[in-house]
Scaffold this active site. Structure first.
Site, PDB file in Angstrom:
ATOM      1  N   HIS A  11       1.073  -1.118   0.276  1.00 61.32           N
ATOM      2  CA  HIS A  11      -0.176   0.078   0.276  1.00 61.32           C
ATOM      3  C   HIS A  11       0.912   1.474   0.219  1.00 61.32           C
ATOM      4  O   HIS A  11       1.965   1.043   0.333  1.00 61.32           O
ATOM      5  CB  HIS A  11      -1.199   0.034   1.255  1.00 61.32           C
ATOM      6  CG  HIS A  11      -0.247   0.145   2.651  1.00 61.32           C
ATOM      7  ND1 HIS A  11       0.342   1.008   3.010  1.00 61.32           N
ATOM      8  CD2 HIS A  11       0.480  -1.026   2.829  1.00 61.32           C
ATOM      9  CE1 HIS A  11       1.227   1.343   4.267  1.00 61.32           C
ATOM     10  NE2 HIS A  11       0.444  -0.544   4.350  1.00 61.32           N
ATOM     11  N   GLU A  86      -2.023  -7.310   7.691  1.00 61.25           N
ATOM     12  CA  GLU A  86      -1.314  -6.725   8.350  1.00 61.25           C
ATOM     13  C   GLU A  86      -0.963  -7.555   9.748  1.00 61.25           C
ATOM     14  O   GLU A  86      -2.134  -8.323  10.238  1.00 61.25           O
ATOM     15  CB  GLU A  86      -0.695  -5.358   8.228  1.00 61.25           C
ATOM     16  CG  GLU A  86       0.610  -5.651   9.243  1.00 61.25           C
ATOM     17  CD  GLU A  86       1.809  -5.510   8.237  1.00 61.25           C
ATOM     18  OE1 GLU A  86       1.988  -7.054   8.035  1.00 61.25           O
ATOM     19  OE2 GLU A  86       2.124  -5.058   7.710  1.00 61.25           O
TER      20      GLU A  86
END
Length: 214
Positions: A11, A86
């Protein structure tokens, strides 16, 4: 056997990245730099006519919004997969790398030691995280054998994918950088994984921030 290729994208940048604040499952948005990175990355992929069959993304907004730039540029819809998040960093989430040793010294020491089984007070252990990411990757591969998958996720998750592809142990220190909005290629030939290319930011014209996805 058909080769299945993955183009892994980290990202774009967030304010917590800049502050070196541990994000984990905390749903932090892209900052203006990160939005620019995502747009430029999507534009660059269009310019090189990247051919892919399906787009996947973590559900956390910093990844989903990065994937959103690809959706707009290519006219596709991302498949959102919570398993691509994550690592959950438990009680360390929200702390900077300076605050961690001061406010949670014992837990910070465990974190730095790469203890494989400790869940960091409410988070995931390294083993749990690795199993989740490896399972998610394998599930996606089996659904799209022989295809090219574009996948937007997080630095820690991509590190786990790198370890899987090159058989790097979980105990060892991180061996590669995962810059924001970088392109990272791995593949599976039906028998084993391999790393094809890693940490490519040439498409970003020097606006990538090379740091850990904390």
């Amino acid at each position: 056997m058909k080769t299945t290729r993955f183009c892994l994208v980290r990202h774009g940048e967030t304010d917590w990245n800049v502050a070196r604040r541990l994000q984990g499952h905390t749903d932090i948005p892209l900052n203006q730099h990160g939005i620019a990175q995502a747009m430029q990355m999507a534009k660059a992929l269009k310019a090189i006519d990247l051919q892919f069959d399906v787009l996947y993304s973590s559900d956390l907004q910093r990844a989903a919004n990065t994937a959103g730039a690809i959706e707009k540029k290519f006219g596709v819809k991302a498949i959102i997969d919570q398993q691509l998040r994550e690592r959950h960093l438990g009680a360390l989430q929200g702390l900077t790398t300076e605050e961690g040793p001061q406010l949670k010294p014992d837990l910070w020491a465990i974190h730095l030691s790469r203890n494989l089984d400790h869940p960091l007070e409410g988070g995931e252990s390294i083993k749990q995280f690795a199993n989740r990411i490896h399972s998610a990757l394998e599930n996606i591969r089996m659904q799209h054998v022989g295809k090219t998958i574009l996948l937007v996720s997080h630095g820690g998750a991509l590190d786990m994918m790198y370890r899987l592809a090159c058989k790097q142990s979980l105990e060892s220190e991180k061996a590669v950088a995962v810059p924001n909005a970088s392109l990272n290629w791995i593949s599976h030939n039906g028998h084993f994984w391999q790393v094809d290319k890693w940490a490519d930011t040439s498409h970003l014209e020097n606006i990538a921030l090379d740091n850990l996805d904390l």
